[in-house]
Design a protein around this motif. Sequence first.
Motif, PDB file in Angstrom:
ATOM      1  N   ASP A 378       0.815  -1.215   0.000  1.00 40.68           N
ATOM      2  CA  ASP A 378       0.000   0.000   0.000  1.00 40.68           C
ATOM      3  C   ASP A 378       0.847   1.261   0.000  1.00 40.68           C
ATOM      4  O   ASP A 378       0.542   2.237  -0.699  1.00 40.68           O
ATOM      5  CB  ASP A 378      -0.929   0.013   1.222  1.00 40.68           C
ATOM      6  N   ASP A 379       1.910   1.267   0.804  1.00 36.74           N
ATOM      7  CA  ASP A 379       2.778   2.448   0.900  1.00 36.74           C
ATOM      8  C   ASP A 379       4.001   2.350   0.019  1.00 36.74           C
ATOM      9  O   ASP A 379       4.811   3.284  -0.005  1.00 36.74           O
ATOM     10  CB  ASP A 379       3.215   2.647   2.359  1.00 36.74           C
ATOM     11  N   ASP A 380       4.166   1.223  -0.697  1.00 40.18           N
ATOM     12  CA  ASP A 380       5.322   1.009  -1.570  1.00 40.18           C
ATOM     13  C   ASP A 380       6.632   1.220  -0.797  1.00 40.18           C
ATOM     14  O   ASP A 380       7.545   1.907  -1.257  1.00 40.18           O
ATOM     15  CB  ASP A 380       5.252   1.934  -2.788  1.00 40.18           C
ATOM     16  N   ILE A 381       6.690   0.633   0.398  1.00 43.12           N
ATOM     17  CA  ILE A 381       7.890   0.712   1.233  1.00 43.12           C
ATOM     18  C   ILE A 381       8.690  -0.566   1.013  1.00 43.12           C
ATOM     19  O   ILE A 381       8.187  -1.666   1.199  1.00 43.12           O
ATOM     20  CB  ILE A 381       7.527   0.863   2.718  1.00 43.12           C
ATOM     21  N   ILE A 382       9.951  -0.416   0.584  1.00 42.13           N
ATOM     22  CA  ILE A 382      10.839  -1.557   0.361  1.00 42.13           C
ATOM     23  C   ILE A 382      12.045  -1.388   1.273  1.00 42.13           C
ATOM     24  O   ILE A 382      12.678  -0.319   1.291  1.00 42.13           O
ATOM     25  CB  ILE A 382      11.276  -1.651  -1.105  1.00 42.13           C
ATOM     26  N   GLY A 383      12.352  -2.408   2.054  1.00 43.60           N
ATOM     27  CA  GLY A 383      13.514  -2.337   2.932  1.00 43.60           C
ATOM     28  C   GLY A 383      13.665  -3.600   3.744  1.00 43.60           C
ATOM     29  O   GLY A 383      12.964  -4.591   3.544  1.00 43.60           O
ATOM     30  N   PRO A 406       2.713   0.024  11.915  1.00 44.66           N
ATOM     31  CA  PRO A 406       1.943  -0.735  12.912  1.00 44.66           C
ATOM     32  C   PRO A 406       1.518  -2.099  12.383  1.00 44.66           C
ATOM     33  O   PRO A 406       1.281  -2.280  11.180  1.00 44.66           O
ATOM     34  CB  PRO A 406       0.729   0.174  13.193  1.00 44.66           C
ATOM     35  N   ASN A 407       1.428  -3.047  13.303  1.00 48.22           N
ATOM     36  CA  ASN A 407       1.057  -4.405  12.908  1.00 48.22           C
ATOM     37  C   ASN A 407      -0.347  -4.492  12.328  1.00 48.22           C
ATOM     38  O   ASN A 407      -0.609  -5.312  11.442  1.00 48.22           O
ATOM     39  CB  ASN A 407       1.178  -5.348  14.114  1.00 48.22           C
ATOM     40  N   SER A 408      -1.275  -3.663  12.841  1.00 47.73           N
ATOM     41  CA  SER A 408      -2.647  -3.706  12.330  1.00 47.73           C
ATOM     42  C   SER A 408      -2.691  -3.305  10.864  1.00 47.73           C
ATOM     43  O   SER A 408      -3.492  -3.843  10.089  1.00 47.73           O
ATOM     44  CB  SER A 408      -3.544  -2.784  13.160  1.00 47.73           C
ATOM     45  N   LYS A 409      -1.827  -2.372  10.465  1.00 44.88           N
ATOM     46  CA  LYS A 409      -1.786  -1.965   9.059  1.00 44.88           C
ATOM     47  C   LYS A 409      -1.169  -3.065   8.196  1.00 44.88           C
ATOM     48  O   LYS A 409      -1.616  -3.311   7.062  1.00 44.88           O
ATOM     49  CB  LYS A 409      -0.990  -0.674   8.907  1.00 44.88           C
ATOM     50  N   ILE A 410      -0.142  -3.732   8.733  1.00 45.25           N
ATOM     51  CA  ILE A 410       0.497  -4.811   7.968  1.00 45.25           C
ATOM     52  C   ILE A 410      -0.476  -5.956   7.759  1.00 45.25           C
ATOM     53  O   ILE A 410      -0.547  -6.552   6.676  1.00 45.25           O
ATOM     54  CB  ILE A 410       1.751  -5.300   8.705  1.00 45.25           C
ATOM     55  N   ALA A 414      -1.240  -6.205   1.813  1.00 45.97           N
ATOM     56  CA  ALA A 414      -0.332  -7.246   1.295  1.00 45.97           C
ATOM     57  C   ALA A 414       1.107  -6.850   1.585  1.00 45.97           C
ATOM     58  O   ALA A 414       1.504  -5.705   1.365  1.00 45.97           O
ATOM     59  CB  ALA A 414      -0.542  -7.419  -0.203  1.00 45.97           C
ATOM     60  N   ILE A 415       1.879  -7.798   2.090  1.00 44.90           N
ATOM     61  CA  ILE A 415       3.297  -7.576   2.319  1.00 44.90           C
ATOM     62  C   ILE A 415       4.068  -8.647   1.567  1.00 44.90           C
ATOM     63  O   ILE A 415       3.772  -9.844   1.672  1.00 44.90           O
ATOM     64  CB  ILE A 415       3.629  -7.581   3.827  1.00 44.90           C
ATOM     65  N   ILE A 416       5.021  -8.218   0.780  1.00 45.94           N
ATOM     66  CA  ILE A 416       5.805  -9.111  -0.072  1.00 45.94           C
ATOM     67  C   ILE A 416       7.140  -9.371   0.607  1.00 45.94           C
ATOM     68  O   ILE A 416       7.859  -8.434   0.957  1.00 45.94           O
ATOM     69  CB  ILE A 416       6.024  -8.486  -1.464  1.00 45.94           C
ATOM     70  N   ASN A 417       7.466 -10.635   0.804  1.00 51.93           N
ATOM     71  CA  ASN A 417       8.712 -11.041   1.446  1.00 51.93           C
ATOM     72  C   ASN A 417       9.646 -11.584   0.373  1.00 51.93           C
ATOM     73  O   ASN A 417       9.434 -12.664  -0.177  1.00 51.93           O
ATOM     74  CB  ASN A 417       8.446 -12.097   2.516  1.00 51.93           C
ATOM     75  N   TYR A 418      10.700 -10.826   0.087  1.00 51.26           N
ATOM     76  CA  TYR A 418      11.666 -11.247  -0.926  1.00 51.26           C
ATOM     77  C   TYR A 418      12.662 -12.269  -0.388  1.00 51.26           C
ATOM     78  O   TYR A 418      13.338 -12.949  -1.174  1.00 51.26           O
ATOM     79  CB  TYR A 418      12.434 -10.037  -1.461  1.00 51.26           C
TER      80      TYR A 418
END
Length: 558
Positions: A378-383, A406-410, A414-418
């Motif tokens: 959603d926030d296009d945060i990569i790190g 925050p965990n509730s937002k995660i 969708a969170i992508i795990n590389y």
Amino acid sequence: MSVFQRARNIGLIVLILLIVLVQITFAVSELDSEGSPHPVSIDGRTLFEIYSGTGSLSARERAALIRSRIIQAANNPAISPESIRLKPVDTSIAIMAGKQILLLITENDAEEEQSLLSYLAIERLTVVQNAISAYRKERTTEQIYQSSAYAVFFSLFLLFSLLLLKRSYNAIRAQITKHVADESGVLPQVQKLIPFPLPPYTKVALWLNKVFSLLLLFFMLYIYLYGITGLFPQTRKYSKHLLKYALEPMISLFDAFVGFLPNLITIAIILAISRYLIFLSNFFFSRVKAKVIVLPGFYEEWADTTHEITRIFIVALMLVTIYPYIPGSQSAAFQGVSVFLGVLLSLGSNSLISNIVSGIVLTYTRAFQIGDRVRVSDDDIIGDIVEKTLIGIRIRTIKNVEVFVPNSKILGTAIINYSANDFKLGLILHTTVSIGYDTPWRLVHQLLIDAAQKTPDILSEPEPFVFQKSLDDSFITYEINAYTRNSNNMAQIYSNLHNHIQDSFNDANVEILSPHYSALRDGNRTTVPAEYLPPDYVSPVFRLSHAKRSMKNPQSPE
């Protein structure tokens, strides 16, 4: 004005307020209160108490009248203590001083004192005789001189104590300042001219020195006031109240402490058991995390979260168990405050509880671990994940910026795990290029694979492979796919891969028409590669034809 002078002025103000407070309290204590005894006091000494009135006199009025008659008899030198006698009057017994009735002892008085009337009369006769003797003795010239001498001695001793307190305060302050100067290397004379910042522990030491000196000053003034007022019979009642104010709170605190001792021992045992359980939990889950203890189906990354949940459960159980043993826990005020705090906590902790529950779910689903390269869509945060708690995760981006999510937002996105497959097959990195139809596709495949194999951190096994993703109008889109186990360095790997793709295609003299490339060229020759054409293929030539002028439009050019 120095600190000690300010403290002295404050002490004098407190002393005056104490005198006024004692006077007001003494006046209030003289008021009648229903059902309470009223003492007959002379010079601050209580002779006995009156519980009931006689005739039209209330208990308070009767006690005041008895006091005034005893004082009147004591001031009459013609009446000796030995001449005071008992005289029966109807069903009562009177204490007589000559023809004056000092005190009438009734059957109600005997019932209140739970004694026989005759015994009570003899006891109070002795008390009255001793009170008159003491009253006269304390007002003799010799006794007044002796009390005055004691007052002067107490005053000089107080002055000496104040001077000693001042010197002690200044000496301790100078010693603390000298210690700071020795550590900083700055002379005390320079510190007086130029103020230097003091360390925190030095500020605390100076503050404690000031507070202790003020408390000691107040204690000395209080003891002095108590001693001075107790020397003279006219002010002894104030001394009694001062002693009462000092002793009653301490006695109440001591009684409360003694009564609280069994509960305190119970609380101490509960705290010890809880502390031991927390220690065992910490020991057990630390061994699970270190893989010393292996539980089937329990992953080591669950150890920290499970330990936190276990510790919270132990602490909550401990508080619930201790609550009934806390002093005042059964009072309505304590329960009201507890309910109020509970309401505030429930209203203000909705998001906190949501984050904690989300953190627990994320932990046990093993969505990611510390050090994984992830992307929050959603926030296009990569790190990379650098911290994971029950409240949220902290991500350090590839630009070295830390972001707290925050965990509730995660949990709600969708969170992508590389990094999930770094130690298995590896992560597949892919990029696309667009090449014209005139370049053989096998050559493009080989060039892309060669570029991938030259790139650091790209695995040779499994081998890179190419997909032809689309056949567009003017070019073909190729996608190179390559494996890596270093997902945390994917940005640099992509950059190196693009560099090698450019070098490989430039060395092969192949144009990268990406995404579009416009060119004016001979369109008569086909774009089919030469190896697919027959040997006698000849490009067609342009054909020109002459268009006759239409009779319907004679003005049109030829």
